[in-house]
Structures are given as C-alpha cells and as structure tokens.
Scaffold this motif. Sequence first.
Motif, PDB file in Angstrom:
ATOM      1  N   THR A  31       0.844  -1.199   0.000  1.00  0.00           N
ATOM      2  CA  THR A  31       0.000   0.000   0.000  1.00  0.00           C
ATOM      3  C   THR A  31       0.880   1.250   0.000  1.00  0.00           C
ATOM      4  O   THR A  31       0.552   2.241  -0.651  1.00  0.00           O
ATOM      5  N   GLY A  32       2.023   1.193   0.691  1.00  0.00           N
ATOM      6  CA  GLY A  32       2.941   2.335   0.706  1.00  0.00           C
ATOM      7  C   GLY A  32       3.401   2.682  -0.706  1.00  0.00           C
ATOM      8  O   GLY A  32       3.347   3.846  -1.119  1.00  0.00           O
ATOM      9  N   ASP A  33       3.829   1.664  -1.475  1.00  0.00           N
ATOM     10  CA  ASP A  33       4.274   1.911  -2.860  1.00  0.00           C
ATOM     11  C   ASP A  33       3.125   2.453  -3.709  1.00  0.00           C
ATOM     12  O   ASP A  33       3.306   3.371  -4.509  1.00  0.00           O
ATOM     13  N   ASP A  55       3.780  13.323   6.845  1.00  0.00           N
ATOM     14  CA  ASP A  55       3.730  13.535   8.286  1.00  0.00           C
ATOM     15  C   ASP A  55       3.780  12.210   9.063  1.00  0.00           C
ATOM     16  O   ASP A  55       3.692  12.194  10.290  1.00  0.00           O
ATOM     17  N   GLY A  56       3.855  11.089   8.342  1.00  0.00           N
ATOM     18  CA  GLY A  56       3.922   9.780   9.011  1.00  0.00           C
ATOM     19  C   GLY A  56       2.590   9.297   9.549  1.00  0.00           C
ATOM     20  O   GLY A  56       2.531   8.373  10.348  1.00  0.00           O
ATOM     21  N   LYS A  57       1.500   9.955   9.100  1.00  0.00           N
ATOM     22  CA  LYS A  57       0.166   9.530   9.565  1.00  0.00           C
ATOM     23  C   LYS A  57      -0.399   8.474   8.628  1.00  0.00           C
ATOM     24  O   LYS A  57       0.036   8.375   7.473  1.00  0.00           O
ATOM     25  N   PHE A  58      -1.392   7.726   9.087  1.00  0.00           N
ATOM     26  CA  PHE A  58      -2.062   6.767   8.212  1.00  0.00           C
ATOM     27  C   PHE A  58      -2.912   7.516   7.191  1.00  0.00           C
ATOM     28  O   PHE A  58      -3.514   8.544   7.501  1.00  0.00           O
ATOM     29  N   VAL A  59      -2.953   6.949   5.999  1.00  0.00           N
ATOM     30  CA  VAL A  59      -3.885   7.446   4.983  1.00  0.00           C
ATOM     31  C   VAL A  59      -5.247   6.853   5.320  1.00  0.00           C
ATOM     32  O   VAL A  59      -5.326   5.733   5.851  1.00  0.00           O
ATOM     33  N   ASN A  60      -6.340   7.547   4.999  1.00  0.00           N
ATOM     34  CA  ASN A  60      -7.636   7.041   5.466  1.00  0.00           C
ATOM     35  C   ASN A  60      -8.021   5.716   4.801  1.00  0.00           C
ATOM     36  O   ASN A  60      -7.645   5.422   3.671  1.00  0.00           O
ATOM     37  N   ASP A  84       2.346  -6.315   1.905  1.00  0.00           N
ATOM     38  CA  ASP A  84       3.465  -5.663   2.597  1.00  0.00           C
ATOM     39  C   ASP A  84       2.989  -4.264   3.000  1.00  0.00           C
ATOM     40  O   ASP A  84       2.761  -3.422   2.150  1.00  0.00           O
ATOM     41  N   GLY A  85       2.747  -4.085   4.290  1.00  0.00           N
ATOM     42  CA  GLY A  85       2.261  -2.777   4.754  1.00  0.00           C
ATOM     43  C   GLY A  85       0.748  -2.726   4.897  1.00  0.00           C
ATOM     44  O   GLY A  85       0.183  -1.677   5.186  1.00  0.00           O
ATOM     45  N   TYR A  86       0.100  -3.825   4.695  1.00  0.00           N
ATOM     46  CA  TYR A  86      -1.341  -3.961   4.897  1.00  0.00           C
ATOM     47  C   TYR A  86      -1.592  -5.374   5.399  1.00  0.00           C
ATOM     48  O   TYR A  86      -1.023  -6.310   4.839  1.00  0.00           O
ATOM     49  N   PRO A  87      -2.378  -5.599   6.429  1.00  0.00           N
ATOM     50  CA  PRO A  87      -3.133  -4.620   7.197  1.00  0.00           C
ATOM     51  C   PRO A  87      -2.279  -3.939   8.275  1.00  0.00           C
ATOM     52  O   PRO A  87      -1.286  -4.480   8.731  1.00  0.00           O
ATOM     53  N   ARG A  88      -2.721  -2.739   8.653  1.00  0.00           N
ATOM     54  CA  ARG A  88      -2.015  -1.957   9.647  1.00  0.00           C
ATOM     55  C   ARG A  88      -2.898  -1.654  10.863  1.00  0.00           C
ATOM     56  O   ARG A  88      -2.508  -0.882  11.728  1.00  0.00           O
ATOM     57  N   SER A  89      -4.089  -2.203  10.902  1.00  0.00           N
ATOM     58  CA  SER A  89      -4.987  -2.022  12.050  1.00  0.00           C
ATOM     59  C   SER A  89      -5.913  -3.233  12.094  1.00  0.00           C
ATOM     60  O   SER A  89      -6.042  -3.951  11.090  1.00  0.00           O
ATOM     61  N   LYS A  91      -9.065  -3.168  12.133  1.00  0.00           N
ATOM     62  CA  LYS A  91     -10.134  -2.931  11.162  1.00  0.00           C
ATOM     63  C   LYS A  91      -9.700  -3.340   9.747  1.00  0.00           C
ATOM     64  O   LYS A  91     -10.457  -3.956   9.002  1.00  0.00           O
ATOM     65  N   GLN A  92      -8.466  -2.998   9.394  1.00  0.00           N
ATOM     66  CA  GLN A  92      -7.949  -3.389   8.070  1.00  0.00           C
ATOM     67  C   GLN A  92      -7.811  -4.907   7.972  1.00  0.00           C
ATOM     68  O   GLN A  92      -8.057  -5.495   6.919  1.00  0.00           O
ATOM     69  N   ALA A  93      -7.428  -5.551   9.067  1.00  0.00           N
ATOM     70  CA  ALA A  93      -7.277  -7.019   9.053  1.00  0.00           C
ATOM     71  C   ALA A  93      -8.640  -7.675   8.817  1.00  0.00           C
ATOM     72  O   ALA A  93      -8.758  -8.657   8.071  1.00  0.00           O
ATOM     73  N   ASN A 132      15.740   8.668  -0.273  1.00  0.00           N
ATOM     74  CA  ASN A 132      15.278  10.037  -0.079  1.00  0.00           C
ATOM     75  C   ASN A 132      13.770  10.138   0.152  1.00  0.00           C
ATOM     76  O   ASN A 132      13.099  10.993  -0.434  1.00  0.00           O
ATOM     77  N   ARG A 133      13.223   9.245   0.995  1.00  0.00           N
ATOM     78  CA  ARG A 133      11.798   9.307   1.322  1.00  0.00           C
ATOM     79  C   ARG A 133      11.544  10.420   2.318  1.00  0.00           C
ATOM     80  O   ARG A 133      12.212  10.497   3.347  1.00  0.00           O
ATOM     81  N   THR A 134      10.539  11.249   2.022  1.00  0.00           N
ATOM     82  CA  THR A 134      10.290  12.408   2.895  1.00  0.00           C
ATOM     83  C   THR A 134       9.786  11.993   4.279  1.00  0.00           C
ATOM     84  O   THR A 134       9.842  12.783   5.211  1.00  0.00           O
ATOM     85  N   ASP A 135       9.277  10.741   4.392  1.00  0.00           N
ATOM     86  CA  ASP A 135       8.782  10.321   5.718  1.00  0.00           C
ATOM     87  C   ASP A 135       9.839   9.535   6.488  1.00  0.00           C
ATOM     88  O   ASP A 135       9.539   8.880   7.473  1.00  0.00           O
ATOM     89  N   ASP A 136      11.099   9.593   6.033  1.00  0.00           N
ATOM     90  CA  ASP A 136      12.172   8.891   6.733  1.00  0.00           C
ATOM     91  C   ASP A 136      13.028   9.812   7.611  1.00  0.00           C
ATOM     92  O   ASP A 136      14.084   9.414   8.089  1.00  0.00           O
TER      93      ASP A 136
HETATM   94  P1  AMP Z   1       5.195   2.035   3.989  1.00  0.00           P
HETATM   95  O1  AMP Z   1       5.832   2.182   2.649  1.00  0.00           O
HETATM   96  O2  AMP Z   1       4.475   0.719   4.163  1.00  0.00           O
HETATM   97  O3  AMP Z   1       6.157   2.318   5.117  1.00  0.00           O
HETATM   98  O4  AMP Z   1       4.060   3.151   4.082  1.00  0.00           O
HETATM   99  C1  AMP Z   1       4.364   4.524   3.956  1.00  0.00           C
HETATM  100  C2  AMP Z   1       3.192   5.372   4.382  1.00  0.00           C
HETATM  101  O5  AMP Z   1       2.051   5.085   3.549  1.00  0.00           O
HETATM  102  C3  AMP Z   1       2.672   5.146   5.797  1.00  0.00           C
HETATM  103  O6  AMP Z   1       3.420   5.868   6.770  1.00  0.00           O
HETATM  104  C4  AMP Z   1       1.239   5.668   5.676  1.00  0.00           C
HETATM  105  O7  AMP Z   1       1.225   7.088   5.608  1.00  0.00           O
HETATM  106  C5  AMP Z   1       0.841   5.154   4.296  1.00  0.00           C
HETATM  107  N1  AMP Z   1       0.277   3.793   4.359  1.00  0.00           N
HETATM  108  C6  AMP Z   1       0.837   2.666   3.825  1.00  0.00           C
HETATM  109  N2  AMP Z   1       0.075   1.583   4.062  1.00  0.00           N
HETATM  110  C7  AMP Z   1      -1.006   2.035   4.767  1.00  0.00           C
HETATM  111  C8  AMP Z   1      -2.146   1.398   5.346  1.00  0.00           C
HETATM  112  N3  AMP Z   1      -2.322   0.078   5.229  1.00  0.00           N
HETATM  113  N4  AMP Z   1      -3.032   2.180   5.999  1.00  0.00           N
HETATM  114  C9  AMP Z   1      -2.870   3.505   6.114  1.00  0.00           C
HETATM  115  N5  AMP Z   1      -1.807   4.170   5.620  1.00  0.00           N
HETATM  116  C10 AMP Z   1      -0.878   3.451   4.950  1.00  0.00           C
END
Ligand code: AMP
Length: 187
Positions: A31-33, A55-60, A84-89, A91-93, A132-136
């Motif tokens: 999901t991140g990609d 900002d490192g927050k979850f996307v809705n 990879d990167g899902y589920p993260r809660s 609810k998502q699971a 060079n990820r802005t959230d790193d």
């Molecule tokens: P990642 O590449 O998996 O580290 O995800 C990078 C960013 O994408 C996270 O910090 C969130 O902002 C967003 N993101 C990725 N996967 C999810 C997810 N399953 N639910 C919500 N936000 C997500």
Amino acid sequence: MNLILFGPPGAGKGTQARYLVEKLNSFQVSTGDMLRNEIQNNTEIGKSIINDMNDGKFVNDEIVNKLIDKAISDPLKKNKLIFDGYPRSIKQAQNLDLLLSNSNQKINFIFFLNVNKETIIKRIEKRKVLENRTDDDLDIILKRYDKYMETTNPVLDFYSKNPNFYEIDGSLKIEQITAKIEGFLNV
Ligand code: AMP
C-alpha cells in the motif's frame, strides 16, 4: 498461496516482498508503494494524501481499502498476493479477511519480522540517504513507530493464533531472513 509480511516500518518487509515476488511468481501488494505512486503521478488521490504521508500519519481507510480491493479482485493476481504494509490495524485485518473470502481466497502464511526500535532507526536513516523518502526523517520515523506500536502491533493478536503464523528475528541479515521464510514455505 497468499502471504502477509508483517512488522514495524524498517523491518525489511519490502525487501523480502520484492525477492519473493520473483521466486514465487507472485505480486507485491504494498500500500505504501501504491500511495507513493499516486503522489508521484500527481493524481487526485495523490494530492489528498501527500500531507498525511509526509507527516507519518495513516492514509484514510477508504482510499487504502480501494487499492487493496483492486489487487484482490484482479484475476491475474488470484492466490499470488504478497501483502506488505497492509493490514495496519484490526479494522484493516477484518476488511482483508472479508475481501479475501468474497473472492474465495485466504491468507496462507503470515511472517512477522520483529525488530527493535534502535535497529529500525539505524536502518531507516540509511534508507533516507538511499531512497530520499520524505517520511524517513528522524522525527517522522519516531511518529511512525509509535503509531505502529499503538495501532498495528495489536493486529498480532488477530494473527498469532493462526497455525501458519511465524515470527522471525528481523534484525538478521537479509539472506538469513529469506532463508527462514523459504524454509517455512518449503520452497
Ligand atoms: P510504507 O511504505 O508501508 O512504510 O508506508 C508509507 C506510508 O504510507 C505510511 O506511513 C502511511 O502514511 C501510508 N500507508 C501505507 N500503508 C497504509 C495502510 N495500510 N493504511 C494507512 N496508511 C498506509
């Protein structure tokens, strides 16, 4: 066979997913990609999520679930999904279970790459230079880690009873982790 790579940011989920995609002739569902792609292509979704991501927050959930639904319902990818990167809660699971069962699929393996906070910080600081990820940035890494502990880590309760749940020491070398995964998969 569908599998989940689970763990904190910087655990090496993406690295293992990219390897397994080749080895198993599967598809990475990151999901991140997918979200970064939306930003890169300057789509409406991209514009609406850029601030939260930086900002490192979850996307809705609505946006993320749509992307997941598309991957799960793609007949080409059926039973070839590497999450990879899902589920993260929790609810998502639950949503993942529902979408999979609606398309007559299930999760066959869950690999939890467990890494401590210090190792994560060191790894992500290295990745920052390479990708060079802005959230790193350090302050954002710490936020993402806290969010992981608060919201994502509880998902382990959901999966740890599954007979195909495996915890792997994520501080091992890349090849060692790969070898462990291959051992469990028997490939
Ligand atoms: P990642 O590449 O998996 O580290 O995800 C990078 C960013 O994408 C996270 O910090 C969130 O902002 C967003 N993101 C990725 N996967 C999810 C997810 N399953 N639910 C919500 N936000 C997500």
